[in-house]
Design an enzyme around this catalytic site. Structure first.
Site, short mmCIF file in Angstrom:
data_model
loop_
_atom_site.label_atom_id
_atom_site.label_comp_id
_atom_site.label_asym_id
_atom_site.label_seq_id
_atom_site.Cartn_x
_atom_site.Cartn_y
_atom_site.Cartn_z
N MET A 24 0.67 -1.18 0.02
CA MET A 24 0.12 -0.01 0.06
C MET A 24 0.85 1.31 0.15
O MET A 24 1.96 1.22 0.64
CB MET A 24 -1.03 -0.08 1.38
N PHE A 25 0.49 2.39 -0.63
CA PHE A 25 1.16 3.56 -0.78
C PHE A 25 2.13 3.59 -1.72
O PHE A 25 3.11 4.59 -1.49
CB PHE A 25 1.42 4.11 0.57
N SER A 26 2.61 2.50 -2.43
CA SER A 26 3.84 2.26 -3.15
C SER A 26 3.87 3.13 -4.28
O SER A 26 4.88 3.00 -5.26
CB SER A 26 4.18 0.91 -3.26
N LYS A 28 1.22 2.40 -6.84
CA LYS A 28 0.85 1.27 -8.01
C LYS A 28 -0.26 2.10 -9.03
O LYS A 28 -0.21 2.30 -10.27
CB LYS A 28 0.04 0.16 -7.52
N THR A 29 -1.30 2.50 -7.93
CA THR A 29 -2.10 3.45 -8.87
C THR A 29 -1.82 4.60 -9.51
O THR A 29 -2.03 4.97 -10.72
CB THR A 29 -3.38 3.76 -7.93
N ASP A 94 -7.28 -1.87 -11.85
CA ASP A 94 -6.58 -1.73 -10.64
C ASP A 94 -7.42 -2.47 -9.32
O ASP A 94 -8.40 -3.23 -9.58
CB ASP A 94 -6.80 -0.15 -10.21
N GLU A 95 -6.78 -2.60 -8.27
CA GLU A 95 -7.12 -3.68 -7.21
C GLU A 95 -7.19 -4.95 -7.29
O GLU A 95 -8.14 -5.55 -7.04
CB GLU A 95 -8.26 -2.70 -6.57
N GLN A 97 -5.89 -7.66 -6.93
CA GLN A 97 -5.96 -8.58 -5.84
C GLN A 97 -7.30 -9.08 -5.29
O GLN A 97 -7.42 -10.21 -4.63
CB GLN A 97 -4.97 -8.19 -4.57
N CYS A 151 9.27 3.58 4.29
CA CYS A 151 9.08 2.80 5.51
C CYS A 151 8.86 3.99 6.36
O CYS A 151 9.50 4.89 6.76
CB CYS A 151 10.11 1.98 6.11
P1 ADP Z 1 -0.84 2.44 -4.15
O1 ADP Z 1 -1.92 2.39 -5.40
O2 ADP Z 1 0.09 1.61 -4.15
O3 ADP Z 1 -1.55 2.39 -2.84
P2 ADP Z 1 -1.02 5.34 -4.71
O4 ADP Z 1 -0.56 5.43 -6.16
O5 ADP Z 1 -2.54 5.61 -4.41
O6 ADP Z 1 -0.35 4.03 -4.08
O7 ADP Z 1 -0.29 6.41 -3.69
C1 ADP Z 1 1.08 6.77 -3.91
C2 ADP Z 1 1.17 8.05 -3.05
O8 ADP Z 1 0.90 7.71 -1.58
C3 ADP Z 1 2.42 8.65 -2.99
O9 ADP Z 1 2.77 9.53 -4.05
C4 ADP Z 1 2.49 9.32 -1.83
O10 ADP Z 1 2.09 10.89 -2.06
C5 ADP Z 1 1.64 8.78 -0.73
N1 ADP Z 1 2.02 8.36 0.26
C6 ADP Z 1 1.46 7.98 1.69
N2 ADP Z 1 2.06 7.23 2.28
C7 ADP Z 1 3.39 7.00 1.81
C8 ADP Z 1 4.43 6.15 2.13
N3 ADP Z 1 4.67 5.59 3.24
N4 ADP Z 1 5.34 5.85 1.08
C9 ADP Z 1 5.24 6.44 -0.25
N5 ADP Z 1 4.22 7.11 -0.49
C10 ADP Z 1 3.17 7.40 0.43
MG MG Z 2 -3.89 2.00 -5.31
ZN ZN Z 3 11.87 0.49 8.25
#
Ligand code: ADP
Ligand code: MG
Ligand code: ZN
Length: 192
Positions: A24-26, A28-29, A94-95, A97, A151
């Site tokens: 999560m928050f990496s 992907k979207t 998207d999503e 999984q 992290c």
């Molecule tokens: P995912 O779809 O992988 O959950 P998103 O594309 O929705 O991720 O969101 C990525 C955004 O989340 C980053 O650009 C940043 O603004 C925010 N964000 C919040 N917490 C974190 C974190 N711990 N590491 C990196 N980005 C984060």
């Molecule tokens: Mg997402």
């Molecule tokens: Zn760590």
């Protein structure tokens, strides 16, 4: 960063599968939106799908945590994607999984028929176990991108979605109040 140009030059009609996965928050979207936006610039017909259950922000959009948004079709089952994707040459999901096994079949069929299929989804659940049919999708994909968050404990690259609550359900939709991104070391040191 993934580049489309190499394969596009090869054959305009060849289909393929791309997987974007990570915690999560990496991003992907964000990355899915980036690729779809570029396909739109190239005047390709696009169609985006997500599971109907995934409505944490807005039911008709794929929205990243940094508030980028793009229109998407919520679908109950993966097999609903096939008829709705007929006009498109580039398909985003998207999503992923959260879909069942039929997603793997649908994706393979669309790619075989010449479409570019871009899938984004969590590679692991909150326990650090492979999530849904993502392993199968990664296996059949031509291109796999692993995205990393930061992290929140130590600042290293993060690959794990740590659940802050004590629920044991694999699916517990939520946001920063429920999950945090952690690196492997911090994940194992946390109260999993
Ligand atoms: P995912 O779809 O992988 O959950 P998103 O594309 O929705 O991720 O969101 C990525 C955004 O989340 C980053 O650009 C940043 O603004 C925010 N964000 C919040 N917490 C974190 C974190 N711990 N590491 C990196 N980005 C984060
Ligand atoms: Mg997402
Ligand atoms: Zn760590």
């Amino acid at each position: 960063m993934f580049t489309e140009s190499k394969i596009i030059q090869g054959s305009k009609t060849a289909g393929w599968v791309e997987v974007i996965c990570g915690c999560m928050f990496s991003g992907k979207t964000e990355e899915l939106i980036r690729r779809i936006t570029r396909a739109k610039i190239a005047r390709q017909q696009i169609a985006i799908f997500k599971p109907a259950m995934e409505n944490r922000y807005h039911s008709k959009h794929v929205i990243s945590h940094n508030a980028n948004a793009i229109y998407s079709n919520p679908v109950e089952k993966a097999k609903d994607i096939y008829p709705l994707a007929q006009e498109a040459s580039v398909i985003g999901i998207d999503e992923a999984q959260f879909f069942e096994a039929d997603l793997v079949e649908v994706v393979a069929r669309l790619a075989k028929e010449g479409k570019r299929v871009i899938i984004a989804g969590l590679d692991m659940d909150y326990r650090g176990q492979p999530f849904g049919y993502m392993p199968q999708l990664m296996a059949i994909a031509e291109f796999v991108t692993k995205t990393q968050a930061v992290c929140v404990n130590c600042g290293n690259p993060a690959s794990f979605s740590h659940r802050l609550s004590h629920s044991n359900e694999q699916v517990l939709l939520g946001e920063t109040d429920l999950y945090e991104a952690l690196c492997r070391k911090c994940f194992h040191e946390a109260d999993v």
